[in-house]
Design a protein around this motif. Structure first.
Motif, mmCIF file in Angstrom:
data_model
loop_
_atom_site.group_PDB
_atom_site.id
_atom_site.type_symbol
_atom_site.label_atom_id
_atom_site.label_comp_id
_atom_site.label_asym_id
_atom_site.label_seq_id
_atom_site.Cartn_x
_atom_site.Cartn_y
_atom_site.Cartn_z
ATOM 1 N N LEU A 35 0.823 -1.211 0.000
ATOM 2 C CA LEU A 35 0.000 0.000 0.000
ATOM 3 C C LEU A 35 0.855 1.257 0.000
ATOM 4 C CD1 LEU A 35 -2.806 -1.098 2.499
ATOM 5 C CD2 LEU A 35 -3.040 -0.742 0.029
ATOM 6 N N ILE A 36 1.945 1.238 0.767
ATOM 7 C CA ILE A 36 2.822 2.412 0.823
ATOM 8 C C ILE A 36 3.552 2.621 -0.503
ATOM 9 C CG2 ILE A 36 4.927 3.341 1.894
ATOM 10 C CD1 ILE A 36 4.004 2.099 4.531
ATOM 11 N N GLY A 37 3.945 1.539 -1.146
ATOM 12 C CA GLY A 37 4.717 1.657 -2.381
ATOM 13 C C GLY A 37 3.900 1.735 -3.655
ATOM 14 N N ALA A 38 2.584 1.540 -3.561
ATOM 15 C CA ALA A 38 1.754 1.405 -4.759
ATOM 16 C C ALA A 38 1.759 2.639 -5.654
ATOM 17 C CB ALA A 38 0.312 1.055 -4.358
ATOM 18 N N LEU A 39 1.689 3.815 -5.073
ATOM 19 C CA LEU A 39 1.603 5.033 -5.897
ATOM 20 C C LEU A 39 2.888 5.285 -6.677
ATOM 21 C CD1 LEU A 39 -0.437 7.490 -3.643
ATOM 22 C CD2 LEU A 39 -1.219 6.162 -5.615
ATOM 23 N N GLU A 40 4.037 5.009 -6.037
ATOM 24 C CA GLU A 40 5.296 5.200 -6.762
ATOM 25 C C GLU A 40 5.492 4.108 -7.804
ATOM 26 O OE1 GLU A 40 6.913 7.791 -6.854
ATOM 27 O OE2 GLU A 40 6.053 8.794 -5.116
ATOM 28 N N MET A 41 4.981 2.916 -7.517
ATOM 29 C CA MET A 41 4.986 1.877 -8.553
ATOM 30 C C MET A 41 4.174 2.357 -9.745
ATOM 31 S SD MET A 41 2.795 -0.550 -10.019
ATOM 32 C CE MET A 41 1.492 -0.708 -8.792
ATOM 33 N N MET A 42 3.009 2.965 -9.476
ATOM 34 C CA MET A 42 2.157 3.475 -10.540
ATOM 35 C C MET A 42 2.875 4.568 -11.341
ATOM 36 S SD MET A 42 -1.606 5.235 -10.201
ATOM 37 C CE MET A 42 -2.778 5.226 -11.552
ATOM 38 N N THR A 43 3.610 5.431 -10.659
ATOM 39 C CA THR A 43 4.370 6.485 -11.345
ATOM 40 C C THR A 43 5.390 5.881 -12.298
ATOM 41 O OG1 THR A 43 4.108 8.030 -9.505
ATOM 42 C CG2 THR A 43 5.925 8.442 -11.029
ATOM 43 N N ALA A 44 6.078 4.838 -11.838
ATOM 44 C CA ALA A 44 7.060 4.178 -12.692
ATOM 45 C C ALA A 44 6.382 3.538 -13.896
ATOM 46 C CB ALA A 44 7.828 3.128 -11.893
ATOM 47 N N ILE A 45 5.208 2.935 -13.692
ATOM 48 C CA ILE A 45 4.472 2.325 -14.796
ATOM 49 C C ILE A 45 3.997 3.398 -15.772
ATOM 50 C CG2 ILE A 45 2.425 0.988 -15.435
ATOM 51 C CD1 ILE A 45 4.608 -0.653 -14.082
ATOM 52 N N HIS A 46 3.596 4.564 -15.248
ATOM 53 C CA HIS A 46 3.210 5.684 -16.118
ATOM 54 C C HIS A 46 4.348 6.049 -17.065
ATOM 55 C CE1 HIS A 46 -0.770 7.214 -15.414
ATOM 56 N NE2 HIS A 46 -0.635 7.179 -14.102
ATOM 57 N N ASN A 47 5.565 5.815 -16.633
ATOM 58 C CA ASN A 47 6.739 6.096 -17.461
ATOM 59 C C ASN A 47 7.239 4.847 -18.189
ATOM 60 O OD1 ASN A 47 7.847 9.067 -16.795
ATOM 61 N ND2 ASN A 47 6.972 8.201 -14.930
ATOM 62 N N GLN B 170 8.623 2.348 -17.084
ATOM 63 C CA GLN B 170 10.001 2.193 -16.662
ATOM 64 C C GLN B 170 10.333 0.792 -16.157
ATOM 65 O OE1 GLN B 170 12.828 3.526 -16.737
ATOM 66 N NE2 GLN B 170 12.620 5.721 -17.158
ATOM 67 N N PHE B 171 11.625 0.553 -16.020
ATOM 68 C CA PHE B 171 12.182 -0.715 -15.564
ATOM 69 C C PHE B 171 12.407 -0.747 -14.055
ATOM 70 C CE2 PHE B 171 16.461 -2.601 -14.642
ATOM 71 C CZ PHE B 171 16.129 -3.944 -14.752
ATOM 72 N N ASN B 172 12.257 0.391 -13.392
ATOM 73 C CA ASN B 172 12.648 0.500 -11.986
ATOM 74 C C ASN B 172 11.908 -0.443 -11.034
ATOM 75 O OD1 ASN B 172 14.710 2.543 -12.250
ATOM 76 N ND2 ASN B 172 13.056 3.941 -12.789
ATOM 77 N N PRO B 173 10.606 -0.722 -11.210
ATOM 78 C CA PRO B 173 9.977 -1.704 -10.318
ATOM 79 C C PRO B 173 10.633 -3.074 -10.397
ATOM 80 C CG PRO B 173 8.302 -0.401 -11.437
ATOM 81 C CD PRO B 173 9.604 -0.076 -12.092
ATOM 82 N N MET B 174 10.982 -3.503 -11.600
ATOM 83 C CA MET B 174 11.626 -4.794 -11.757
ATOM 84 C C MET B 174 13.014 -4.785 -11.128
ATOM 85 S SD MET B 174 12.210 -7.084 -15.238
ATOM 86 C CE MET B 174 10.484 -6.942 -15.712
ATOM 87 N N LEU B 175 13.750 -3.699 -11.317
ATOM 88 C CA LEU B 175 15.075 -3.588 -10.716
ATOM 89 C C LEU B 175 14.983 -3.628 -9.195
ATOM 90 C CD1 LEU B 175 18.115 -3.072 -10.954
ATOM 91 C CD2 LEU B 175 17.616 -0.621 -10.922
ATOM 92 N N ALA C 204 18.331 10.595 -10.037
ATOM 93 C CA ALA C 204 17.122 10.591 -9.216
ATOM 94 C C ALA C 204 16.039 11.422 -9.878
ATOM 95 C CB ALA C 204 17.432 11.137 -7.827
ATOM 96 N N GLU C 205 14.922 10.781 -10.181
ATOM 97 C CA GLU C 205 13.768 11.446 -10.785
ATOM 98 C C GLU C 205 12.524 10.712 -10.319
ATOM 99 O OE1 GLU C 205 13.604 10.937 -15.016
ATOM 100 O OE2 GLU C 205 14.708 9.062 -14.925
ATOM 101 N N SER C 206 11.358 11.227 -10.663
ATOM 102 C CA SER C 206 10.116 10.665 -10.145
ATOM 103 C C SER C 206 9.974 9.177 -10.460
ATOM 104 C CB SER C 206 8.911 11.437 -10.688
ATOM 105 O OG SER C 206 8.877 11.366 -12.105
ATOM 106 N N ALA C 207 10.431 8.752 -11.630
ATOM 107 C CA ALA C 207 10.265 7.351 -12.017
ATOM 108 C C ALA C 207 11.163 6.402 -11.233
ATOM 109 C CB ALA C 207 10.534 7.195 -13.510
ATOM 110 N N THR C 208 12.165 6.952 -10.523
ATOM 111 C CA THR C 208 13.044 6.102 -9.701
ATOM 112 C C THR C 208 12.577 6.046 -8.246
ATOM 113 O OG1 THR C 208 14.560 7.896 -9.081
ATOM 114 C CG2 THR C 208 15.024 6.737 -11.134
ATOM 115 N N PHE C 209 11.616 6.867 -7.877
ATOM 116 C CA PHE C 209 11.231 6.951 -6.454
ATOM 117 C C PHE C 209 10.640 5.651 -5.933
ATOM 118 C CE2 PHE C 209 10.586 11.864 -6.610
ATOM 119 C CZ PHE C 209 11.949 12.016 -6.776
ATOM 120 N N VAL C 210 10.172 4.786 -6.834
ATOM 121 C CA VAL C 210 9.653 3.489 -6.389
ATOM 122 C C VAL C 210 10.725 2.710 -5.649
ATOM 123 C CG1 VAL C 210 10.186 2.343 -8.598
ATOM 124 C CG2 VAL C 210 8.437 1.397 -7.100
#
Length: 316
Positions: A124-136, A138-143, A304-310
């Motif tokens: 629940l805490i990480g969901a919004l930043e995961m969503m931000t990464a998906i909006h981009n 991006q590969f960061n959730p997998m990393l 460091a950018e919004s898509a890495t905050f996950v």
């Protein structure tokens, strides 16, 4: 049996609100980006290009204005990761890529050595930043998942598989190298060392199967030059310079202070906890250190950018 087959039942456990919330946000983010068209999934097109340019043996790190804007900064091994998605139609490939990122991170959280309730809190805490990464796209959730799984598998004494994720993360985006710190948590240090070396050799050579040895060797040299150039650009970028270094420099007017000073201080901060030898086998301490690593990867990174905050938010 490989860990990922033996433990696949994680996806079949009791469904929680956190699980539904997690994947709902991922689906919504992916759908929105696909609806925007090519501009919505430009990053995916860059990633897809890594595969096709590797097979065509054309430079991975220059711009291709007719294919996408911006350029690639991931290593040649990434061509293998993105290959299953790159060979299918863009909309389907991009959607599956987004879902794979969300699923990998979900899987890693479900493997954490904490209660089911606490896993839900993390989701629940990480969901919004995961969503931000998906909006981009991006590969960061997998990393992030790879780093977490490296620790989890060391904890479970599956060092052979743990080092696969460390090597893969390093050869894709460098960040994964922080997983070497989990060597100190290992009960099988010999296995950890030889398997890491083995995976490095295999993964470095793997893209040669779809390309050529000469081209891949040149790619690694080009990758280094690309990262040096990108680091210089990021240090002055408003959107990609959201770091401790930039904060201190702007606040105290210390623009001339080199970043290496901050990195040395950070390195000392990350080494000191590991000197508490009696705590290295404590799960509580290990989880704290994992969180410490995930946060530090972002706040001390020039990218460091919004898509890495996950990455950092999972540490939080």
């Amino acid at each position: 049996m490989p860990f990922f087959l033996k433990d696949f039942t994680i996806f079949n456990r009791k469904i929680s609100f956190a699980s539904i919330f997690w994947f709902s946000l991922a689906i919504i983010a992916a759908a929105i980006q696909l609806k925007r068209g090519v501009t919505g999934y430009n990053n995916y097109l860059i990633f897809k290009g890594v595969f096709w340019h590797t097979t065509q043996q054309t430079n991975l790190f220059v711009g291709y204005a007719t294919e996408y804007f911006d350029s690639n900064h991931y290593g040649p091994f990434f061509s293998i990761i993105i290959a299953p998605f790159a060979i299918i139609e863009n909309n389907i490939g991009c959607f599956l890529w987004c879902m794979a990122n969300a699923a990998f991170l979900f899987y890693a959280v479900r493997r954490l050595p904490v209660s089911f309730t606490k896993q839900n809190i993390v989701l629940l805490i990480g969901a919004l930043e995961m969503m931000t990464a998906i909006h981009n796209t991006q590969f960061n959730p997998m990393l992030t998942a790879w780093i977490m799984l490296a620790y989890i598998l060391v904890k479970e004494e599956k060092d052979f598989w743990a080092t696969l994720f460390i090597a893969a993360g390093f050869l894709t985006k460098l960040y994964g190298i922080v997983g070497l710190a989990f060597f100190l948590f290992s009960n099988n240090k010999g296995t950890f060392l030889w398997s890491f070396i083995m995976w490095m050799v295999i993964l470095i050579c793997l893209p040669m199967v779809i390309s050529s040895p000469q081209f891949i060797v040149q790619c690694y040299l080009d990758w280094y030059s690309s990262l040096v150039e990108k680091n210089g650009i990021n240090s002055e970028s408003v959107m990609q310079g959201m770091t401790v270094m930039r904060l201190v420099k702007k606040t105290f007017n210390l623009q001339q202070l080199p970043d290496i000073v901050f990195l040395i201080v950070a390195a000392v901060m990350y080494i000191l906890p590991l000197l508490r030898f009696k705590l290295l086998k404590s799960t509580y301490f290990q989880l704290q250190y994992l969180a410490f690593l995930l946060i530090g990867l972002v706040i001390y990174s020039s990218s460091a950018e919004s898509a890495t905050f996950v990455i950092a938010m999972m540490g939080v």
